[in-house]
Design a protein around this motif. Structure first.
Motif, PDB file in Angstrom:
ATOM      1  N   VAL A 144       0.759  -1.343  -0.213  1.00 33.73           N
ATOM      2  CA  VAL A 144       0.055   0.050  -0.058  1.00 33.73           C
ATOM      3  C   VAL A 144       0.893   1.054   0.022  1.00 33.73           C
ATOM      4  N   PHE A 145       0.479   2.069  -0.871  1.00 33.02           N
ATOM      5  CA  PHE A 145       1.145   3.604  -0.939  1.00 33.02           C
ATOM      6  C   PHE A 145       0.146   4.602  -0.930  1.00 33.02           C
ATOM      7  N   HIS A 146       0.250   4.930   0.747  1.00 32.68           N
ATOM      8  CA  HIS A 146      -0.671   6.007   0.895  1.00 32.68           C
ATOM      9  C   HIS A 146      -0.256   7.448   0.615  1.00 32.68           C
ATOM     10  N   GLY A 147      -1.071   8.513   0.521  1.00 35.97           N
ATOM     11  CA  GLY A 147      -0.821   9.926   0.058  1.00 35.97           C
ATOM     12  C   GLY A 147      -0.070  10.328  -1.559  1.00 35.97           C
ATOM     13  N   ALA A 148      -0.708   9.293  -2.288  1.00 39.99           N
ATOM     14  CA  ALA A 148       0.035   9.268  -3.439  1.00 39.99           C
ATOM     15  C   ALA A 148      -0.133  10.706  -4.180  1.00 39.99           C
ATOM     16  N   TYR A 149      -1.039  11.712  -3.987  1.00 39.77           N
ATOM     17  CA  TYR A 149      -1.208  12.818  -4.491  1.00 39.77           C
ATOM     18  C   TYR A 149       0.034  13.776  -4.132  1.00 39.77           C
ATOM     19  N   THR A 150       0.488  13.552  -2.896  1.00 37.53           N
ATOM     20  CA  THR A 150       1.565  14.467  -2.503  1.00 37.53           C
ATOM     21  C   THR A 150       2.816  13.446  -2.168  1.00 37.53           C
ATOM     22  N   ALA A 151       3.185  12.870  -3.126  1.00 37.50           N
ATOM     23  CA  ALA A 151       4.421  11.615  -3.005  1.00 37.50           C
ATOM     24  C   ALA A 151       5.425  12.503  -2.694  1.00 37.50           C
ATOM     25  N   ASP A 152       6.399  12.074  -1.692  1.00 38.47           N
ATOM     26  CA  ASP A 152       7.605  12.521  -1.266  1.00 38.47           C
ATOM     27  C   ASP A 152       8.592  11.639  -1.942  1.00 38.47           C
ATOM     28  N   PRO A 153       9.336  12.217  -2.944  1.00 40.69           N
ATOM     29  CA  PRO A 153      10.325  11.556  -3.663  1.00 40.69           C
ATOM     30  C   PRO A 153      11.111  10.490  -2.833  1.00 40.69           C
ATOM     31  N   THR A 154      11.542  10.641  -1.737  1.00 47.39           N
ATOM     32  CA  THR A 154      12.253   9.719  -0.957  1.00 47.39           C
ATOM     33  C   THR A 154      11.400   8.509  -0.437  1.00 47.39           C
ATOM     34  N   ALA A 155      10.038   8.937  -0.017  1.00 48.59           N
ATOM     35  CA  ALA A 155       9.139   7.641   0.314  1.00 48.59           C
ATOM     36  C   ALA A 155       8.770   6.881  -1.030  1.00 48.59           C
ATOM     37  N   LEU A 156       8.805   7.613  -2.093  1.00 52.40           N
ATOM     38  CA  LEU A 156       8.280   6.870  -3.311  1.00 52.40           C
ATOM     39  C   LEU A 156       9.528   6.063  -3.768  1.00 52.40           C
ATOM     40  N   HIS A 157      10.639   6.442  -3.682  1.00 52.39           N
ATOM     41  CA  HIS A 157      11.934   5.649  -4.006  1.00 52.39           C
ATOM     42  C   HIS A 157      11.877   4.380  -3.016  1.00 52.39           C
ATOM     43  N   THR A 158      11.780   4.477  -1.588  1.00 50.74           N
ATOM     44  CA  THR A 158      11.722   3.615  -0.841  1.00 50.74           C
ATOM     45  C   THR A 158      10.585   2.560  -1.081  1.00 50.74           C
ATOM     46  N   HIS A 159       9.273   2.986  -1.382  1.00 51.51           N
ATOM     47  CA  HIS A 159       8.053   2.296  -1.722  1.00 51.51           C
ATOM     48  C   HIS A 159       8.569   1.458  -3.174  1.00 51.51           C
ATOM     49  N   LEU A 160       9.185   2.083  -3.948  1.00 53.67           N
ATOM     50  CA  LEU A 160       9.458   1.289  -5.097  1.00 53.67           C
ATOM     51  C   LEU A 160      10.541   0.118  -5.298  1.00 53.67           C
ATOM     52  N   GLU A 161      11.292   0.158  -4.178  1.00 46.63           N
ATOM     53  CA  GLU A 161      12.318  -0.755  -4.103  1.00 46.63           C
ATOM     54  C   GLU A 161      11.477  -1.866  -3.198  1.00 46.63           C
ATOM     55  N   TYR A 162      10.548  -1.268  -2.263  1.00 45.48           N
ATOM     56  CA  TYR A 162       9.814  -2.560  -1.393  1.00 45.48           C
ATOM     57  C   TYR A 162       9.012  -3.078  -2.394  1.00 45.48           C
ATOM     58  N   TYR A 163       8.164  -2.590  -3.508  1.00 41.99           N
ATOM     59  CA  TYR A 163       7.092  -3.298  -4.251  1.00 41.99           C
ATOM     60  C   TYR A 163       8.061  -4.236  -5.259  1.00 41.99           C
ATOM     61  N   SER A 164       9.334  -3.810  -5.652  1.00 45.37           N
ATOM     62  CA  SER A 164      10.126  -4.726  -6.405  1.00 45.37           C
ATOM     63  C   SER A 164      10.491  -5.999  -5.653  1.00 45.37           C
ATOM     64  N   ALA A 165      10.898  -5.781  -4.394  1.00 45.39           N
ATOM     65  CA  ALA A 165      11.221  -6.896  -3.568  1.00 45.39           C
ATOM     66  C   ALA A 165      10.012  -7.997  -3.223  1.00 45.39           C
ATOM     67  N   ARG A 166       8.712  -7.259  -3.112  1.00 44.92           N
ATOM     68  CA  ARG A 166       7.676  -8.022  -2.804  1.00 44.92           C
ATOM     69  C   ARG A 166       7.272  -8.818  -4.066  1.00 44.92           C
ATOM     70  N   LEU A 167       7.727  -8.376  -5.299  1.00 42.94           N
ATOM     71  CA  LEU A 167       7.197  -8.974  -6.417  1.00 42.94           C
ATOM     72  C   LEU A 167       8.349 -10.337  -6.510  1.00 42.94           C
TER      73      LEU A 167
END
Length: 173
Positions: A144-167
């Motif tokens: 889950v990625f909350h707050g997509a409208y105001t996505a902080d670049p650092t938080a987004l980068h962390t989320h993308l790495e997490y998503y990739s690992a989960r896949l």
């Protein structure tokens, strides 16, 4: 093969979902089926979708949260593709033990889902989790990625790495 069923009626307006798909596409065994691109008329090719799901080692349902639920085409896809005798029922086995990962983005912050009369985010997963259980799939902890409208670049980068690992992990689970 990792199959991502993606449903976003306005994909050009979602930087977070676009980034998630771009990250997922770096995996050599990812297939992305964008429902709104494939079926703008909502006329789903059930047999093609069932064949794609049958080939998958991991099924991912990725979409933005829409009024505390799925976008309409994702709901229709589930209704049409998960048929009796194929997905559930006495002789159904197409989805048995297949892992299901829910990848969802929300416009609101996480605390939006747990304050006041809001039921809390985990309650929103229950219909999809119940569907997975009913079809004898293995429900994986959602991404889950909350707050997509105001996505902080650092938080987004962390989320993308997490998503990739989960896949990667979800395919092996």
């Amino acid at each position: 093969m990792i199959l991502i069923i993606y449903a976003h009626p306005y994909p050009d307006k979602s930087t977070v979902n676009a980034a998630m798909l771009k990250q997922a596409a770096t995996h050599p065994d990812v297939v992305i089926r964008s429902l709104y691109a494939l079926y703008p008329d909502f006329n789903i090719d059930v047999e093609a979708e069932q064949r794609a799901v049958e080939k998958a080692d991991l099924v991912v349902l990725q979409h933005p949260m829409y009024w505390y639920s799925y976008p309409p085409l994702m709901k229709l896809w589930i209704d049409n593709v998960f048929t009796h005798g194929w997905a559930y029922g006495k002789h159904a086995h197409a989805l048995k033990d297949k892992p299901l990962l829910w990848a969802v983005t929300t416009g609101g912050d996480e605390d939006h889902f747990g304050i006041g009369a809001h039921p809390g985010f985990s309650v929103l997963a229950q219909p999809l989790q119940a569907t997975a259980i009913y079809c004898h799939m293995r429900w994986l902890e959602p991404v889950v990625f909350h707050g997509a409208y105001t996505a902080d670049p650092t938080a987004l980068h962390t989320h993308l790495e997490y998503y990739s690992a989960r896949l990667t992990a979800g395919k092996e689970d």
